[in-house]
Write a protein that holds these residues in place. Structure first.
Motif, PDB file in Angstrom:
ATOM      1  N   UNK A 176       0.868  -1.176   0.000  1.00 43.24           N
ATOM      2  CA  UNK A 176       0.000   0.000   0.000  1.00 43.24           C
ATOM      3  C   UNK A 176       0.903   1.223   0.000  1.00 43.24           C
ATOM      4  N   UNK A 177       0.311   2.389   0.224  1.00 44.60           N
ATOM      5  CA  UNK A 177       1.139   3.602   0.266  1.00 44.60           C
ATOM      6  C   UNK A 177       2.130   3.556   1.429  1.00 44.60           C
ATOM      7  N   UNK A 178       1.902   2.685   2.399  1.00 42.95           N
ATOM      8  CA  UNK A 178       2.860   2.549   3.509  1.00 42.95           C
ATOM      9  C   UNK A 178       4.159   1.908   3.034  1.00 42.95           C
ATOM     10  N   UNK A 179       4.092   1.021   2.051  1.00 41.36           N
ATOM     11  CA  UNK A 179       5.262   0.323   1.552  1.00 41.36           C
ATOM     12  C   UNK A 179       4.939  -1.127   1.271  1.00 41.36           C
ATOM     13  N   UNK A 180       5.960  -1.919   0.960  1.00 42.23           N
ATOM     14  CA  UNK A 180       5.794  -3.334   0.631  1.00 42.23           C
ATOM     15  C   UNK A 180       6.165  -4.190   1.837  1.00 42.23           C
ATOM     16  N   UNK A 181       5.279  -5.131   2.190  1.00 43.78           N
ATOM     17  CA  UNK A 181       5.468  -5.989   3.358  1.00 43.78           C
ATOM     18  C   UNK A 181       5.986  -7.373   3.007  1.00 43.78           C
ATOM     19  N   UNK A 182       6.390  -7.595   1.751  1.00 46.74           N
ATOM     20  CA  UNK A 182       6.831  -8.939   1.370  1.00 46.74           C
ATOM     21  C   UNK A 182       8.068  -9.348   2.164  1.00 46.74           C
ATOM     22  N   UNK A 183       9.076  -8.505   2.170  1.00 43.41           N
ATOM     23  CA  UNK A 183      10.300  -8.745   2.929  1.00 43.41           C
ATOM     24  C   UNK A 183      10.661  -7.443   3.642  1.00 43.41           C
TER      25      UNK A 183
END
Length: 462
Positions: A176-183
């Motif tokens: 999302x606009x918060x960032x990527x949570x994959x790694x």
């Protein structure tokens, strides 16, 4: 691919905000913006924070605007449902009513109903929320939830994988606009004031713990613009653009996260589509197919959180150029002097052939909390498009100059075309006419300006 024979890709945003709580912009404008570029959406209200921090002088303004937003949503909920019902367009855009709950202990949740009805759930804990969801679903009131911006540290509104129940929540928000949570290391880091990402709250950590879930991309945009380009979106493989079909596909985890471009991604294992849970047969036949929004850099197959195989352009033999080419043409608008807004009116098309698909790439305003109100521009529905023939699109929009050298604020339009290789791209941009040979854009991008140095710019991508 056989696993997707009866399925089509649809694109939506299930976590986005406006002024129904503490966001910006009217709900009506948010829904109009959604119609411009999405197949489905849920405009989310901030509802509840059961373990809100105790009063503190340093953060009292945060506590105050949250409480005001929660009260606004509660007071307006019935009217919100009426507005959603009035704007719902069967076969055009499907709307799911939704809200979110903040939780320091177990991570924030987005909750959305299948039908255009339902009450706000004021759950006091994650177990309480799970019990309420189970009771509603058992009574035939279909409802889903998913954790969002999960990579914040546990205890500070990041996910708690120990309490996450995949039998209740089928998906998690990956970007999302918060960032990527994959790694915890990637090209989309967490930059919000809430802090950086933590490895033990990431998608890969949850997968390593044996959790089963699908992936969602959402904007979490706060200025009345569901699907705001570049923030995040969800691709869904469903039989049709209907409420039942989309709901069932999301619950079956036939979902994938994208940043903005409408990437059509298919993959299967032993003939089963994404989201499937399979018995280990000892042998695996993996198929994938990707149609992207631009030139593909690479495709990774990941197994047990490690790259199993990377496919790049070195692995693919380019097809020889024929007399007819199928490609995507992307026109981007913006730049210019900082803090200036430019209105655009554009006719964009081709001299021969036909437009197959139209993909608007419109952005909303970049403000989040109420303390970020800057005054000035007050419009929230400023971009609109329509096809004006087999070979042309007309659109109007407004762009804000890029606020710095790292954050894009451009507006854009992408058209997928099938056209003779010796024909031209044609455009009228604020009265300025362009005719560009397709062969020129095969070589590389073409830019133009509305005036001299520091004037607004337009760019036709390769």
């Amino acid at each position: 691919m056989k696993a997707y024979e009866n399925l089509n890709p649809y694109f939506g945003d299930l976590h986005t905000h406006c002024r129904i709580s503490y966001g910006h912009g009217p709900l009506e404008d948010a829904l109009k913006n959604a119609e411009e570029q999405l197949d489905f959406c849920s405009v989310t209200g901030h509802a509840h924070w059961p373990d809100m921090p105790a009063p503190d002088e340093r953060i009292q303004y945060i506590i105050d605007f949250h409480k005001e937003g929660f009260a606004r949503l509660k007071a307006g909920w019935l009217k919100i449902l009426e507005t959603l019902k009035a704007r719902d367009r069967a076969g055009k855009m499907i709307i799911f009513p939704g809200f979110e709950i903040h939780m320091n202990s177990d991570g924030d949740r987005t909750i959305f109903y299948k039908e255009l009805a339902g009450e706000i759930l004021y759950a006091e804990s994650l177990p309480d929320l799970y019990n309420r969801l189970n009771a509603l679903n058992a009574a035939g009131n279909d409802v889903m939830s998913f954790p969002h911006h999960i990579a914040y540290r546990r205890g500070t509104r990041g996910i708690n994988w120990e309490t996450f129940a995949p039998e209740i929540e089928q998906n998690v928000e990956l970007i999302s606009m918060h960032g990527c949570s994959e790694t915890s290391e990637n090209t989309r880091p967490f930059l919000h004031s809430m802090g950086g990402s933590d490895w033990e709250s990431t998608v890969q950590y949850g997968l390593a713990a044996g959790k089963i879930f699908g992936f969602l991309g959402c904007t979490d945009h706060h200025s009345g613009h569901p699907g705001s380009y570049g923030h995040g979106a969800t691709g869904v493989w469903a039989e049709s653009k209907t409420r039942d079909a989309l709901w069932n596909a999301i619950r079956a985890r036939r979902t994938y996260a994208i940043t903005g471009d409408r990437i059509a991604l298919k993959f299967s294992i032993n003939g089963n589509p994404m989201g499937s849970v399979l018995q280990n047969s000892g042998a695996r036949e993996i198929e994938f197919d990707v149609s992207a929004g631009g030139a593909i850099d690479y495709v990774d197959i990941v197994k047990n959180n490690q790259i199993f195989r990377r496919f790049s352009e070195c692995d693919v033999k380019p097809a020889p150029a024929g007399k007819i080419i199928r490609t995507k043409l992307y026109l981007e608008l913006g730049w210019g002097e900082r803090k200036k807004i430019t209105p655009w009116e554009v006719d964009f098309g081709i001299s021969a052939g036909k437009i197959l698909n139209v993909e608007p790439r419109f952005r909303g305003r970049e403000v989040v909390s109420p303390v970020e109100q800057t005054g000035g521009e007050s419009e929230y529905y400023t971009s609109h498009w329509e096809k004006t023939g087999e070979r042309s699109v007309h659109f109007v929009t407004k762009s804000e100059a890029n606020p710095n050298n790292m954050t894009p604020a451009t507006q854009g339009m992408c058209i997928e075309v099938e056209m003779p290789v010796n024909e031209n791209i044609v455009a009228n941009i604020n009265g300025q006419k362009e005719t560009i040979p397709l062969q020129r854009l095969i070589a590389g991008a073409h830019t133009g300006h509305l005036g001299d140095i520091d004037s607004p710019c337009y760019r036709f991508s390769r």
